[in-house]
Every structure is written in structure tokens, then in C-alpha cells.
Design a protein around this motif. Structure first.
Motif, mmCIF file in Angstrom:
data_model
loop_
_atom_site.group_PDB
_atom_site.id
_atom_site.type_symbol
_atom_site.label_atom_id
_atom_site.label_comp_id
_atom_site.label_asym_id
_atom_site.label_seq_id
_atom_site.Cartn_x
_atom_site.Cartn_y
_atom_site.Cartn_z
ATOM 1 N N LEU A 95 -5.158 7.032 7.817
ATOM 2 C CA LEU A 95 -3.886 7.395 7.183
ATOM 3 C C LEU A 95 -3.064 6.159 6.845
ATOM 4 C CD1 LEU A 95 -1.820 9.498 6.278
ATOM 5 C CD2 LEU A 95 -1.026 9.644 8.659
ATOM 6 N N LEU A 96 -3.040 5.180 7.754
ATOM 7 C CA LEU A 96 -2.300 3.949 7.499
ATOM 8 C C LEU A 96 -2.910 3.168 6.336
ATOM 9 C CD1 LEU A 96 -1.676 2.738 11.172
ATOM 10 C CD2 LEU A 96 0.061 3.504 9.553
ATOM 11 N N LYS A 97 -4.223 3.052 6.321
ATOM 12 C CA LYS A 97 -4.880 2.321 5.239
ATOM 13 C C LYS A 97 -4.691 3.028 3.898
ATOM 14 C CE LYS A 97 -8.457 0.034 7.994
ATOM 15 N NZ LYS A 97 -9.917 -0.137 8.230
ATOM 16 N N ASP A 98 -4.735 4.357 3.915
ATOM 17 C CA ASP A 98 -4.568 5.110 2.675
ATOM 18 C C ASP A 98 -3.143 4.965 2.139
ATOM 19 O OD1 ASP A 98 -5.729 7.133 0.763
ATOM 20 O OD2 ASP A 98 -4.037 8.301 1.514
ATOM 21 N N SER A 99 -2.141 5.087 3.025
ATOM 22 C CA SER A 99 -0.750 4.939 2.605
ATOM 23 C C SER A 99 -0.459 3.524 2.146
ATOM 24 C CB SER A 99 0.184 5.313 3.766
ATOM 25 O OG SER A 99 -0.035 6.635 4.208
ATOM 26 N N PHE A 100 -1.047 2.558 2.834
ATOM 27 C CA PHE A 100 -0.824 1.151 2.503
ATOM 28 C C PHE A 100 -1.402 0.813 1.129
ATOM 29 C CE2 PHE A 100 -2.201 -3.294 2.567
ATOM 30 C CZ PHE A 100 -1.039 -3.932 2.961
ATOM 31 N N SER A 101 -2.600 1.290 0.846
ATOM 32 C CA SER A 101 -3.286 0.923 -0.400
ATOM 33 C C SER A 101 -2.731 1.652 -1.624
ATOM 34 C CB SER A 101 -4.783 1.200 -0.269
ATOM 35 O OG SER A 101 -5.014 2.571 0.006
ATOM 36 N N LYS A 102 -2.183 2.852 -1.429
ATOM 37 C CA LYS A 102 -1.720 3.643 -2.560
ATOM 38 C C LYS A 102 -0.243 3.425 -2.907
ATOM 39 C CE LYS A 102 -5.044 7.424 -2.068
ATOM 40 N NZ LYS A 102 -5.222 8.885 -1.872
ATOM 41 N N SER A 103 0.476 2.650 -2.123
ATOM 42 C CA SER A 103 1.906 2.451 -2.362
ATOM 43 C C SER A 103 2.142 1.325 -3.354
ATOM 44 C CB SER A 103 2.627 2.144 -1.048
ATOM 45 O OG SER A 103 2.560 3.247 -0.170
ATOM 46 N N ASN A 104 3.267 1.413 -4.039
ATOM 47 C CA ASN A 104 3.648 0.359 -4.983
ATOM 48 C C ASN A 104 4.002 -0.941 -4.274
ATOM 49 O OD1 ASN A 104 3.372 2.224 -7.083
ATOM 50 N ND2 ASN A 104 5.501 2.881 -6.902
ATOM 51 N N PHE A 105 4.536 -0.806 -3.075
ATOM 52 C CA PHE A 105 5.000 -1.966 -2.320
ATOM 53 C C PHE A 105 4.456 -1.845 -0.907
ATOM 54 C CE2 PHE A 105 8.192 -3.259 0.853
ATOM 55 C CZ PHE A 105 8.162 -4.621 0.654
ATOM 56 N N SER A 106 3.717 -2.851 -0.436
ATOM 57 C CA SER A 106 3.120 -2.783 0.896
ATOM 58 C C SER A 106 2.952 -4.182 1.467
ATOM 59 C CB SER A 106 1.766 -2.058 0.851
ATOM 60 O OG SER A 106 0.891 -2.694 -0.064
ATOM 61 N N MET A 107 3.037 -4.247 2.792
ATOM 62 C CA MET A 107 2.892 -5.512 3.508
ATOM 63 C C MET A 107 2.288 -5.219 4.871
ATOM 64 S SD MET A 107 3.690 -8.810 3.004
ATOM 65 C CE MET A 107 3.577 -10.299 4.013
ATOM 66 N N ALA A 108 1.355 -6.051 5.326
ATOM 67 C CA ALA A 108 0.678 -5.846 6.599
ATOM 68 C C ALA A 108 0.868 -7.058 7.497
ATOM 69 C CB ALA A 108 -0.812 -5.583 6.388
ATOM 70 N N TYR A 109 1.072 -6.787 8.794
ATOM 71 C CA TYR A 109 1.192 -7.821 9.819
ATOM 72 C C TYR A 109 0.205 -7.459 10.935
ATOM 73 C CZ TYR A 109 5.576 -8.548 7.314
ATOM 74 O OH TYR A 109 6.514 -8.743 6.327
ATOM 75 N N PRO A 110 -1.009 -7.993 10.910
ATOM 76 C CA PRO A 110 -2.038 -7.565 11.870
ATOM 77 C C PRO A 110 -1.756 -7.945 13.315
ATOM 78 C CG PRO A 110 -3.014 -8.657 9.949
ATOM 79 C CD PRO A 110 -1.546 -8.913 9.898
ATOM 80 N N TYR A 111 -0.949 -8.980 13.547
ATOM 81 C CA TYR A 111 -0.769 -9.474 14.908
ATOM 82 C C TYR A 111 0.723 -9.532 15.260
ATOM 83 C CZ TYR A 111 -5.433 -11.021 13.603
ATOM 84 O OH TYR A 111 -6.714 -11.063 13.129
ATOM 85 N N VAL A 112 1.172 -8.542 16.016
ATOM 86 C CA VAL A 112 2.558 -8.479 16.474
ATOM 87 C C VAL A 112 2.547 -8.345 17.992
ATOM 88 C CG1 VAL A 112 4.753 -7.236 16.380
ATOM 89 C CG2 VAL A 112 3.319 -7.408 14.336
ATOM 90 N N THR A 113 3.266 -9.227 18.670
ATOM 91 C CA THR A 113 3.323 -9.203 20.128
ATOM 92 C C THR A 113 4.597 -8.503 20.592
ATOM 93 O OG1 THR A 113 4.441 -11.371 20.213
ATOM 94 C CG2 THR A 113 2.021 -11.347 20.298
ATOM 95 N N SER A 114 4.519 -7.951 21.797
ATOM 96 C CA SER A 114 5.679 -7.319 22.419
ATOM 97 C C SER A 114 6.070 -8.143 23.628
ATOM 98 C CB SER A 114 5.357 -5.878 22.836
ATOM 99 O OG SER A 114 4.986 -5.113 21.724
ATOM 100 N N ASN A 115 7.283 -8.651 23.618
ATOM 101 C CA ASN A 115 7.762 -9.516 24.693
ATOM 102 C C ASN A 115 8.685 -8.729 25.608
ATOM 103 O OD1 ASN A 115 8.665 -11.567 26.347
ATOM 104 N ND2 ASN A 115 9.215 -12.947 24.679
#
Length: 324
Positions: A116-136
Motif C-alpha cells: 500500500l505504501l509503495k503503491d501510494s508513493f508511486s502513484k502520487s504527484n508529489f512523493s518523498m521517501a526516507y528509508p532510515y529514520v531513528t527514534s531517540n
């Protein structure tokens, strides 16, 4: 003598290089497992980006800054800024199930959510991905850190119409509208569209932990199903929206209230065997075992290096050169 010293130096360089390679591999694996992905997209904002994927490892505050600047959320959330590409609802969904390895790995904890995330990401006019996010842990909960950075990026002047959060979120400010379960979230979206937005964007924060689904109100539902219901509600309402999905990989030790609530919401019978849950104590043990493993490996490498150095034999006496 010179040849022995050179040989010893070469061996030390080789061992040092091997140690650096092993340590770098261990650190990369540990950081890879302790980070979660984040996706930002909107089918209603038409804007070109220089890059659609940021491979840097970001903290929650760095992610919020990137969303406000590169994602242009400052134009729809700050009072001092305006944009002709406004949205009705800005949604922040904080999940718990995805890790960075799930995006490209063969074994996926929730395949429906990833698709679902990949489908929404690829079909949107505007999209940005951040594969590595840490929680401090020092920054508090992820949702609280994101909202705090949003407010700071707007110099304390958020220009949103209303801020609504689910009661599964842990945010310091108590003045926000509280929503219980996905049924309340769907009602909020429908009522917001009926009353109109008055040119301002509403901010909706949904946290999956302990959140029940519309189809199954008596127990928490898989994250993919909950997120799918949220996206379906947004599409059916006709609202213009922008979405930020981020996975919180940190599991703190729950307070007595949170533990009591979790036990109260847990279904009876053998339903606990349906999923594997690692609580705060489990996460601490996991971290300690990882640190112990790394320490043992480094000690073995260090001892091996000393043994190799001690095994180098050099003559104690040197014959005097004979005069010709």
C-alpha cells in the motif's frame, strides 16, 4: 631486523583493516535494524523535487525539518506562509511494525502495508521517501517530537485549523482534540469536510499502537488494515490531503497506566499467539545482547592480534659482520 619490523607492521595493518571492516559491518547491521522508513506523498500537490529518496539516516527532528522545508509542509501549516496548492487535511501516521529492512527484504512483517505504501508513493504527484529514520529516547515519543519541530519551524505560529490526535498517541499538549479508534477518525474526516476548512489545513495524527479497527473494535488490528481504512476514508471523503507515514522503531518500557490499558485491551484465550510482540523489557534485553555480542567479537579480535604479535620471533643476538 628491519625486515622483521616491516613484516610486523604489514601484519598489524592487515589486522587493523580487518577489525575496521568487521566493526563497520556490525555497526551497519545494527543501525539498519534500529531504523524505520518514512514516506511522504500527496496526490493533490504538484511539485517537482531534485531527489525523491533521501538515504541519509535522520532523527525524528531532522525528518520534521525535511518535511517542512523540502516537503513544503511549511506552506500549508505555518501562519506566515501561504501556498496556492493547499490541502484540507495533513495526516501524520505513526506506525510500529515496519523496519528499514522490510522495504527491500524478502521477509516482510506486513506485506499489505508495504504494498500500500509503495503503491501510494508511486502513484502520487508529489512523493518523498526516507528509508532510515531513528527514534531517540531523549527526544520523547516520535509523534511528540514531530509536532514540536513543526511548531518550531513555524516560529510557534502554526496556521492549521484544528489538530486532532488519536488517544493512542502520547503527546504532551492536552488541548488537542482526542479521537478513540478508527471509527472516530472516519467520523472526524467526514464532519471536517461537511463543515468546510475555511482555507486552513487540519492536522490529523494517528498512532497505530493499540488502535482498533472499524471492523474489529474489541482488539488491535494489523497496521496494514488500519492504514488502509484511513486512506479509504480520505479518498471517499473527497478531501485534498497530504500524508506522512513514519515507523517508530523504539519501544519504551510502558508505564503502569499503559501496561494496564494494554492488558485490558488484550483479547482472552489464546489470541496472544497470533502475533509476536516484543515489549520494552524485550527491547532492552535485545540491545544488551547485541552490545555483549559486539564486545565479545572485538575482544576475540584483540586477543588474536596480541597472540599473533607475541608469536613473532626475532633473534636475541646478531652476529658481527666478518671483516673481509
Amino acid at each position: 631486523m628491519v625486515i622483521l619490523i616491516v613484516n610486523a607492521t604489514v601484519r598489524m595493518n592487515k589486522y587493523g583493516l580487518a577489525i575496521l571492516l568487521i566493526v563497520s559491518q556490525i555497526c551497519s547491521v545494527m543501525s539498519f535494524e534500529s531504523t524505520g522508513p518514512a514516506f511522504m506523498w500527496s496526490p493533490h500537490i504538484d511539485m517537482k523535487l531534485e531527489e525523491s529518496v533521501n538515504y541519509q539516516t535522520l532523527s525524528s527532528k531532522d525528518l520534521a525539518k525535511a518535511v517542512m522545508s523540502k516537503g513544503s509542509w511549511s506552506n500549508i501549516m505555518c501562519e506566515s506562509k501561504s501556498s496556492h496548492q493547499s490541502v484540507d487535511v495533513a495526516v501524520v501516521f505513526v506506525g510500529k511494525e515496519l523496519r528499514s529492512s522490510d522495504i527491500s527484504g524478502k521477509v516482510i512483517s506486513d506485506a499489505s502495508l508495504v504494498h500500500l505504501l509503495k503503491d501510494s508513493f508511486s502513484k502520487s504527484n508529489f512523493s518523498m521517501a526516507y528509508p532510515y529514520v531513528t527514534s531517540n529516547v531523549m527526544e520523547g515519543t516520535l509523534e511528540n517530537s514531530l509536532l514540536g519541530e513543526f511548531d518550531e519551524s513555524c516560529d510557534g505560529k502554526l496556521g492549521v485549523g484544528n489538530i486532532a490526535i488519536t488517544d493512542s498517541c502520547s503527546i504532551e499538549d492536552k488541548q488537542f482534540s482526542k479521537l478513540s479508534g478508527m471509527h472516530s477518525v472516519q467520523e472526524y474526516i467526514a464532519s471536517a469536510m461537511e463543515r468546510g476548512m475555511n482555507g486552513r489545513t487540519d492536522l490529523l495524527v494517528v498512532c497505530h499502537r493499540g488502535l482498533s479497527s472499524v471492523k474489529n473494535l474489541d482488539r488491535p488490528h494489523p497496521e496494514g488494515d488500519v492504514f488502509s481504512e484511513l486512506m479509504t476514508s480520505l479518498d471517499n471523503s473527497g478531501a485534498k490531503y497530504a500524508v506522512l507515514y513514519v515507523s517508530d522503531t523504539y519501544n519504551p518500557i510502558p508505564s503502569s497506566y499503559q501496561l494496564g490499558r494494554f492488558l485490558a485491551e488484550a483479547p482472552s484465550g489464546n489470541a496472544s499467539t497470533d502475533s509476536v510482540f516484543c515489549n520494552g523489557v524485550c527491547q532492552i534485553k535485545k540491545t544488551l545482547l547485541e552490545a555483549l555480542f559486539v564486545t565479545i567479537v572485538l575482544l576475540i579480535i584483540l586477543i588474536s592480534g596480541f597472540c599473533c604479535m607475541m608469536g613473532i620471533d626475532s633473534p636475541t643476538r646478531f652476529e658481527t659482520p666478518q671483516e673481509s
